[in-house]
Design a protein around this motif. Structure first.
Motif, PDB file in Angstrom:
ATOM      1  N   GLY A  60       0.805  -1.221   0.000  1.00  0.00           N
ATOM      2  CA  GLY A  60       0.000   0.000   0.000  1.00  0.00           C
ATOM      3  C   GLY A  60       0.832   1.263   0.000  1.00  0.00           C
ATOM      4  O   GLY A  60       0.340   2.336  -0.335  1.00  0.00           O
ATOM      5  N   LEU A 150      -3.539   1.855   6.818  1.00  0.00           N
ATOM      6  CA  LEU A 150      -4.269   1.073   5.828  1.00  0.00           C
ATOM      7  C   LEU A 150      -5.772   1.239   6.045  1.00  0.00           C
ATOM      8  O   LEU A 150      -6.297   0.976   7.131  1.00  0.00           O
ATOM      9  CB  LEU A 150      -3.876  -0.406   5.916  1.00  0.00           C
ATOM     10  CG  LEU A 150      -2.487  -0.715   5.345  1.00  0.00           C
ATOM     11  CD1 LEU A 150      -2.020  -2.098   5.780  1.00  0.00           C
ATOM     12  CD2 LEU A 150      -2.477  -0.604   3.824  1.00  0.00           C
ATOM     13  N   ASN A 237     -12.238  -1.848  -2.811  1.00  0.00           N
ATOM     14  CA  ASN A 237     -10.974  -1.920  -3.535  1.00  0.00           C
ATOM     15  C   ASN A 237     -10.925  -3.268  -4.245  1.00  0.00           C
ATOM     16  O   ASN A 237     -10.672  -4.301  -3.625  1.00  0.00           O
ATOM     17  CB  ASN A 237      -9.801  -1.756  -2.558  1.00  0.00           C
ATOM     18  CG  ASN A 237      -8.462  -1.640  -3.268  1.00  0.00           C
ATOM     19  OD1 ASN A 237      -8.250  -2.225  -4.319  1.00  0.00           O
ATOM     20  ND2 ASN A 237      -7.552  -0.881  -2.673  1.00  0.00           N
ATOM     21  N   ARG A 240      -7.616  -5.368  -4.057  1.00  0.00           N
ATOM     22  CA  ARG A 240      -7.395  -6.059  -2.780  1.00  0.00           C
ATOM     23  C   ARG A 240      -8.611  -6.833  -2.299  1.00  0.00           C
ATOM     24  O   ARG A 240      -8.540  -7.586  -1.353  1.00  0.00           O
ATOM     25  CB  ARG A 240      -6.985  -5.040  -1.698  1.00  0.00           C
ATOM     26  CG  ARG A 240      -5.598  -4.489  -1.900  1.00  0.00           C
ATOM     27  CD  ARG A 240      -5.255  -3.424  -0.870  1.00  0.00           C
ATOM     28  NE  ARG A 240      -3.848  -3.089  -0.927  1.00  0.00           N
ATOM     29  CZ  ARG A 240      -3.313  -2.328  -1.862  1.00  0.00           C
ATOM     30  NH1 ARG A 240      -4.078  -1.801  -2.790  1.00  0.00           N
ATOM     31  NH2 ARG A 240      -2.019  -2.085  -1.863  1.00  0.00           N
ATOM     32  N   THR A 244     -12.818  -0.154   1.927  1.00  0.00           N
ATOM     33  CA  THR A 244     -11.935   0.842   2.531  1.00  0.00           C
ATOM     34  C   THR A 244     -12.742   1.996   3.109  1.00  0.00           C
ATOM     35  O   THR A 244     -13.844   2.297   2.656  1.00  0.00           O
ATOM     36  CB  THR A 244     -10.930   1.388   1.493  1.00  0.00           C
ATOM     37  OG1 THR A 244     -11.646   1.985   0.414  1.00  0.00           O
ATOM     38  CG2 THR A 244     -10.043   0.279   0.969  1.00  0.00           C
ATOM     39  N   ASP A 306      -0.703   4.201  -2.459  1.00  0.00           N
ATOM     40  CA  ASP A 306      -1.897   3.794  -3.182  1.00  0.00           C
ATOM     41  C   ASP A 306      -3.059   4.535  -2.533  1.00  0.00           C
ATOM     42  O   ASP A 306      -3.456   4.228  -1.411  1.00  0.00           O
ATOM     43  CB  ASP A 306      -2.080   2.277  -3.063  1.00  0.00           C
ATOM     44  CG  ASP A 306      -3.300   1.770  -3.810  1.00  0.00           C
ATOM     45  OD1 ASP A 306      -4.202   2.582  -4.100  1.00  0.00           O
ATOM     46  OD2 ASP A 306      -3.372   0.562  -4.074  1.00  0.00           O
ATOM     47  N   ALA A 309      -5.971   2.683  -1.032  1.00  0.00           N
ATOM     48  CA  ALA A 309      -5.712   1.749   0.071  1.00  0.00           C
ATOM     49  C   ALA A 309      -5.259   2.416   1.355  1.00  0.00           C
ATOM     50  O   ALA A 309      -5.372   1.822   2.434  1.00  0.00           O
ATOM     51  CB  ALA A 309      -4.655   0.726  -0.360  1.00  0.00           C
ATOM     52  N   VAL A 310      -4.730   3.643   1.267  1.00  0.00           N
ATOM     53  CA  VAL A 310      -4.056   4.250   2.418  1.00  0.00           C
ATOM     54  C   VAL A 310      -4.597   5.642   2.710  1.00  0.00           C
ATOM     55  O   VAL A 310      -4.709   6.483   1.816  1.00  0.00           O
ATOM     56  CB  VAL A 310      -2.526   4.336   2.163  1.00  0.00           C
ATOM     57  CG1 VAL A 310      -1.810   4.999   3.331  1.00  0.00           C
ATOM     58  CG2 VAL A 310      -1.954   2.942   1.910  1.00  0.00           C
TER      59      VAL A 310
END
Length: 330
Positions: A60, A150, A237, A240, A244, A306, A309-310
């Protein structure tokens, strides 16, 4: 890791967390000390793009440290070497930034002694960058850490602790509002006035541009209340296969006050206008602080995130100077 080993040395244990499945966050890469010649980050990225994409997918975030990158122009070259398409910084954005060169901007120019809460870049908008680059041009004296966490971890923990709250967010979405003046306000963490945000001094043109961006404007004299939403609280996401925490709740509560906006309970509400439960919001802010990695910047550091993701934030700067630059990618 044969080819990439000729360029990179991966380090574990430096300002990092390790998940139960062994994934290190963030990944930290240094130049390979055994390389036959000095490692140029642009060459290393071009030669190892698929591996770096895979590493970013797993972790990430990637911190590049110790490479010979010292100027905004150097940083721009690194961003271009990634092959990621530019994401233009345009109308409707309230945060104040200054274009430095080509694809490089200053990071959010909110007063350095103020906190910028956790957020995904442009999570309130219909279009947002998929990846973010940050570069440390001037190392902070003290404080000013960039914190990262995350997003799926926050979603899962909040769902476990406040399932009804998360369910309401899922069903109703969130609506954001903020009052801004005509001109730039250097004391505000947002800063931009509506003329700069919508790139016009004509109220009717501002309204048209706001509508195109999914925003609504309510005029209060020469000031304007910008209303965004209802917007989705979460995103799935697909890479993944995880949900999120993709919203601006934390940043709205975690430090965006100014003379026109002093009540965070009005800054973000459920999509039906109902106020959010303060106990759940306070637990969220505490959780973000507990789960994050606080990166202590060193001159020349590059951080690749990313954005799907973060979540990221900025802690107050306790001792100047500090200069972080940013670039956004589709």
């Amino acid at each position: 890791m044969a080819e990439e080993a000729s360029f990179f040395s991966e380090v574990v244990g430096l300002q990092q967390q390790k998940s139960d499945d062994g994934v290190v966050f963030p990944a930290v890469l240094f130049p390979n000390p055994n390389a036959s010649k000095p490692v140029q980050l642009t060459d290393a990225i071009k030669a190892n793009k698929p591996w770096l994409d895979s590493l970013l997918h797993r972790s990430g975030a990637i911190l590049f440290r110790g490479f010979p990158v010292s100027t905004a122009s150097d940083f721009n070259d690194v961003v271009n070497s990634s092959g990621y398409e530019d994401f233009p910084y345009g109308a409707g954005v309230l945060a104040t930034r200054t274009k430095v060169c080509d694809r490089v901007y200053t990071a959010n120019e909110a007063p350095p002694d103020q906190m910028i809460g956790f957020h995904h870049e442009s999570s309130h908008a219909s279009e947002f960058p998929s990846k973010l680059f940050f570069f440390c041009e001037i190392e902070p004296g003290r404080g000013g850490e960039t914190c990262i966490v995350l997003s799926h971890v926050i979603y899962e923990k909040m769902k476990g602790k406040h399932p009804e709250f998360v369910e309401q967010m899922e069903e109703k979405g969130l609506t954001y509002s903020r009052v801004i003046g005509e001109e730039f306000d250097p004391s505000s963490p947002v800063g931009r006035g509506w003329k700069a945000a919508f790139m016009t001094d004509d109220k009717s043109v501002a309204e048209e541009r706001a509508t195109e961006l999914g925003m609504k404007l309510e005029w209060i004299g020469d000031e304007v209340k910008v209303i965004i939403g209802p917007m989705p609280s979460f995103r799935y996401n697909e890479v993944r296969q995880k949900k999120t925490w993709f919203n601006r709740l934390a940043v709205s509560y975690g430090g965006l006050k100014d003379k026109l906006n002093d009540d965070p309970t009005k800054a973000v509400v459920f999509g039906d206008g109902e106020q959010l439960p303060l106990d759940a919001v306070n637990d969220l802010l505490k959780m973000l602080d507990e789960e994050c990695v606080a990166l202590q910047w060193c001159k020349g550091d590059l951080l690749l995130l990313d954005n799907l993701a973060v979540l990221h934030s900025r802690r107050p700067l306790l001792a100047p100077p500090r200069r972080i630059l940013a670039s956004f990618c589709k």
